[in-house]
Design a protein around this motif. Sequence first.
Motif, mmCIF file in Angstrom:
data_model
loop_
_atom_site.group_PDB
_atom_site.id
_atom_site.type_symbol
_atom_site.label_atom_id
_atom_site.label_comp_id
_atom_site.label_asym_id
_atom_site.label_seq_id
_atom_site.Cartn_x
_atom_site.Cartn_y
_atom_site.Cartn_z
ATOM 1 N N MET A 101 -5.224 -5.646 -10.888
ATOM 2 C CA MET A 101 -3.920 -5.533 -11.029
ATOM 3 C C MET A 101 -3.003 -6.446 -10.264
ATOM 4 S SD MET A 101 -3.502 -1.273 -10.563
ATOM 5 C CE MET A 101 -4.176 -1.475 -9.115
ATOM 6 N N THR A 102 -2.387 -7.150 -11.102
ATOM 7 C CA THR A 102 -1.294 -8.384 -10.710
ATOM 8 C C THR A 102 0.012 -8.185 -10.936
ATOM 9 O OG1 THR A 102 -1.641 -9.624 -12.884
ATOM 10 C CG2 THR A 102 -3.307 -9.972 -10.904
ATOM 11 N N GLY A 103 1.066 -9.100 -10.469
ATOM 12 C CA GLY A 103 2.268 -9.009 -10.432
ATOM 13 C C GLY A 103 2.698 -7.588 -10.149
ATOM 14 N N ASN A 104 3.801 -7.147 -11.182
ATOM 15 C CA ASN A 104 4.712 -5.982 -10.967
ATOM 16 C C ASN A 104 4.122 -4.933 -11.864
ATOM 17 O OD1 ASN A 104 5.323 -7.256 -13.363
ATOM 18 N ND2 ASN A 104 7.625 -7.247 -12.902
ATOM 19 N N ARG A 105 2.932 -4.785 -12.168
ATOM 20 C CA ARG A 105 2.329 -3.925 -12.838
ATOM 21 C C ARG A 105 2.104 -2.624 -12.137
ATOM 22 N NH1 ARG A 105 0.649 -5.349 -18.049
ATOM 23 N NH2 ARG A 105 0.499 -7.434 -18.283
ATOM 24 N N GLY A 106 2.027 -2.560 -10.816
ATOM 25 C CA GLY A 106 1.990 -1.478 -9.968
ATOM 26 C C GLY A 106 0.385 -1.007 -10.129
ATOM 27 N N GLY A 107 0.380 0.363 -10.113
ATOM 28 C CA GLY A 107 -0.851 1.131 -10.429
ATOM 29 C C GLY A 107 -1.305 1.314 -11.771
ATOM 30 N N CYS A 108 -0.599 0.539 -12.886
ATOM 31 C CA CYS A 108 -1.005 0.691 -14.203
ATOM 32 C C CYS A 108 -1.761 -0.509 -14.719
ATOM 33 C CB CYS A 108 0.537 0.672 -14.929
ATOM 34 S SG CYS A 108 1.603 2.060 -14.401
ATOM 35 N N ASP A 109 -2.738 0.134 -15.354
ATOM 36 C CA ASP A 109 -3.385 -0.996 -16.463
ATOM 37 C C ASP A 109 -2.761 -1.662 -17.521
ATOM 38 O OD1 ASP A 109 -5.590 -0.138 -14.549
ATOM 39 O OD2 ASP A 109 -6.224 1.290 -16.225
ATOM 40 N N PRO A 110 -3.007 -3.112 -17.668
ATOM 41 C CA PRO A 110 -2.658 -3.482 -18.807
ATOM 42 C C PRO A 110 -2.730 -2.919 -19.978
ATOM 43 C CG PRO A 110 -4.140 -4.950 -17.562
ATOM 44 C CD PRO A 110 -4.233 -3.553 -16.965
ATOM 45 N N PRO A 111 -1.924 -3.222 -21.090
ATOM 46 C CA PRO A 111 -0.408 -3.718 -21.033
ATOM 47 C C PRO A 111 0.630 -2.871 -20.171
ATOM 48 C CG PRO A 111 -0.911 -2.824 -23.054
ATOM 49 C CD PRO A 111 -1.887 -2.205 -22.387
ATOM 50 N N PHE A 112 0.412 -1.948 -19.619
ATOM 51 C CA PHE A 112 1.591 -0.999 -19.249
ATOM 52 C C PHE A 112 2.139 -1.634 -17.852
ATOM 53 C CE2 PHE A 112 -1.316 1.655 -21.934
ATOM 54 C CZ PHE A 112 -0.289 2.121 -22.697
ATOM 55 N N PHE A 113 3.267 -1.260 -17.325
ATOM 56 C CA PHE A 113 3.980 -1.613 -16.103
ATOM 57 C C PHE A 113 4.502 -0.363 -15.660
ATOM 58 C CE2 PHE A 113 4.373 -5.430 -18.762
ATOM 59 C CZ PHE A 113 4.257 -6.371 -17.861
ATOM 60 N N GLN A 114 4.352 -0.556 -14.381
ATOM 61 C CA GLN A 114 4.788 0.882 -13.491
ATOM 62 C C GLN A 114 6.423 0.730 -13.277
ATOM 63 O OE1 GLN A 114 3.092 1.223 -9.532
ATOM 64 N NE2 GLN A 114 4.117 3.233 -9.062
ATOM 65 N N ASP A 115 7.238 1.844 -13.514
ATOM 66 C CA ASP A 115 8.732 1.690 -13.771
ATOM 67 C C ASP A 115 9.263 1.410 -12.214
ATOM 68 O OD1 ASP A 115 7.823 4.130 -12.728
ATOM 69 O OD2 ASP A 115 9.500 5.406 -13.492
ATOM 70 N N THR A 116 8.477 1.953 -11.260
ATOM 71 C CA THR A 116 9.299 1.797 -9.840
ATOM 72 C C THR A 116 9.244 0.164 -9.721
ATOM 73 O OG1 THR A 116 7.021 2.000 -8.719
ATOM 74 C CG2 THR A 116 8.545 3.898 -9.222
ATOM 75 N N GLN A 117 8.606 -0.471 -10.398
ATOM 76 C CA GLN A 117 8.776 -2.186 -9.918
ATOM 77 C C GLN A 117 9.889 -2.796 -10.560
ATOM 78 O OE1 GLN A 117 6.337 -3.216 -8.097
ATOM 79 N NE2 GLN A 117 5.565 -1.436 -7.670
ATOM 80 N N PHE A 118 10.859 -1.923 -11.280
ATOM 81 C CA PHE A 118 12.008 -2.711 -11.917
ATOM 82 C C PHE A 118 13.210 -1.926 -11.527
ATOM 83 C CE2 PHE A 118 8.329 -3.236 -14.544
ATOM 84 C CZ PHE A 118 8.360 -4.599 -14.912
ATOM 85 N N THR A 119 14.309 -2.503 -11.460
ATOM 86 C CA THR A 119 15.480 -1.885 -11.188
ATOM 87 C C THR A 119 16.040 -1.003 -12.398
ATOM 88 O OG1 THR A 119 16.943 -3.734 -12.165
ATOM 89 C CG2 THR A 119 16.085 -3.938 -9.874
ATOM 90 N N ASN A 120 17.084 -0.294 -12.302
ATOM 91 C CA ASN A 120 17.846 0.641 -13.047
ATOM 92 C C ASN A 120 18.706 -0.305 -14.060
ATOM 93 O OD1 ASN A 120 16.445 2.556 -12.318
ATOM 94 N ND2 ASN A 120 17.886 3.087 -10.701
ATOM 95 N N GLY A 121 18.739 -1.642 -14.354
ATOM 96 C CA GLY A 121 19.491 -2.121 -15.317
ATOM 97 C C GLY A 121 18.848 -2.226 -16.509
ATOM 98 N N GLY A 122 20.032 -2.397 -17.626
ATOM 99 C CA GLY A 122 19.738 -2.357 -19.014
ATOM 100 C C GLY A 122 19.846 -0.871 -19.453
ATOM 101 N N PHE A 123 19.312 -0.418 -20.668
ATOM 102 C CA PHE A 123 19.343 0.839 -21.039
ATOM 103 C C PHE A 123 17.963 1.501 -20.740
ATOM 104 C CE2 PHE A 123 18.683 3.707 -24.889
ATOM 105 C CZ PHE A 123 19.515 4.498 -24.450
#
Length: 525
Positions: A1-23
């Motif tokens: 696992m690399t980058g901001n994927r957190g504990g999720c496998d590709p192609p998914f990303f972990q939501d806690t790695q991102f801010t609450n910007g956008g929709f």
Amino acid sequence: MTGNRGGCDPPFFQDTQFTNGGFVEGRFCQALLPNLTCCLPCPLTDWAYPESFKTMGTAADWVSVAGTVCCVFLLLSWAFLPVEKTHRHYLSICLTSAVVLMNLGFIIPLAGKPEQCFDEITPNSMETSHLCAASGAFIIIGGWAGVMWVFLRSLSLHLQICWQVVVGRNFMWFSQAAGWGIPAIGIIVSLLFSGVSFRFGSTCHINHTNSMADLWIPLLVFSGLTIVVQFATFGYCIKVYLASLADNSASTEGSNLPSYTNSIRTMTPRQAYRRVRRVIALQWRGIAIVIIIVIDVIFFSVVFVFQDNTVQRVKKDPSLAIEWLGCLLTHPDNKEACVHLAESLVVNMATIGAVLVLLGMNGIWLLFLLGRFTMFTAWRDLFMSMIRRNQREFVSADARLDDLKKDIRSYEMLSRDSGKTMDDVVTPATVTPISAAARSPLRSPSMNRDFAYNPPTRGTANDGRRTPDYFGHTVRYHTPARSFSSPRPPQSVTWDARQTYAPPGRYAGQGDDDDYVNPLGMNRT
């Protein structure tokens, strides 16, 4: 696992790695563990549809461009051409303007190419993208205005055919208030309580929250009323037609309309049928465009609502998409291998493509049904008149060549070849009005005596021609003998036979009285 994927496998990303910007509500996420939520990359359509989905969306946007061009041509024709060539009407103008507004919602993303995603898992909204706000607002207000103006057009036709009401100025002001006022209220309510974001493709659509109450249900209500009114009008026409078939009254064979106003309510079935047939013959274009646009709006509303509800159902129950998500985990770099598993979760691409193309074709239908061939001929005549106006050829300081040939008052003209005066060009056929009058046999001797006329001559020394100056002579003025312009008694008038060339001695005051013959009594016996 690399980058901001957190504990999720590709192609998914972990939501806690991102801010609450956008929709944030537009993320497609699934909770795998109490502290682990994995989200599908943005945009969602890239994973649920094949690569041809983008091509299809771009093609539909270009159809909207073509429809907008047709609408602009109609609006310019109605604005600058005579009404007898265009048959413009405020119902047609406002409906065409509404279609232009809707098409702008698809043209803006095509021209601006906005970024759909705020980050790897979050789509942009109207707060984070101005292009998103503009495209979504134009689609909503254009859809509202289109539904309202087809409803008002249908209502106008219903009042004319079924109730014999002559729609006038009051109905026009009511239509303007309802046709633009209700869409203005609708866009404010939709943006305030729901908002827009990138949901499907490069165009922003209304969000799921409160969308049924502030947009879809009101649109479907007015669309349903339009269909009800239209079918009621058709039903009345069928009833009148069937009644006319059973009408054998001989008194109505040669009459088309009642002879006085109050008989409109007592006309025979055959007279009513002829009146209805005449109205439909004049309004069939409007009837057709009402049916087309209301069907497009209903089709778009149903498809979008079904798509929105399907996505929300999958979010609430991730088990519905477990097979598709498992395929993506197995083939993180080959999404095409899992597209067929997502077909049951989304509206198929052919249906979405049909909706977008039909919406873009509304402008083309408007040109086909509301446009007239006389518009093209009128534009041709307008351009030709402008070209002819710019091609005027002047050969004198104050006149055109054609005017010089026709206007005999021009005494000094310029030569087209050398720029000299016509006195310097030997033209034996040159005749001026005064020279023609000098040779006239109707000219009396007294007229010749009245002109104190010593014409000076001018010309070249080589050709020997002399041109009299007709503007240098003077004319003596003689006061009329019986002029009463001043307070004086009239003068006596004598008959001078020498001035009239009459033979002497034939009338009273001339010759002997024995030779006088009364012309009024010469045939008496």
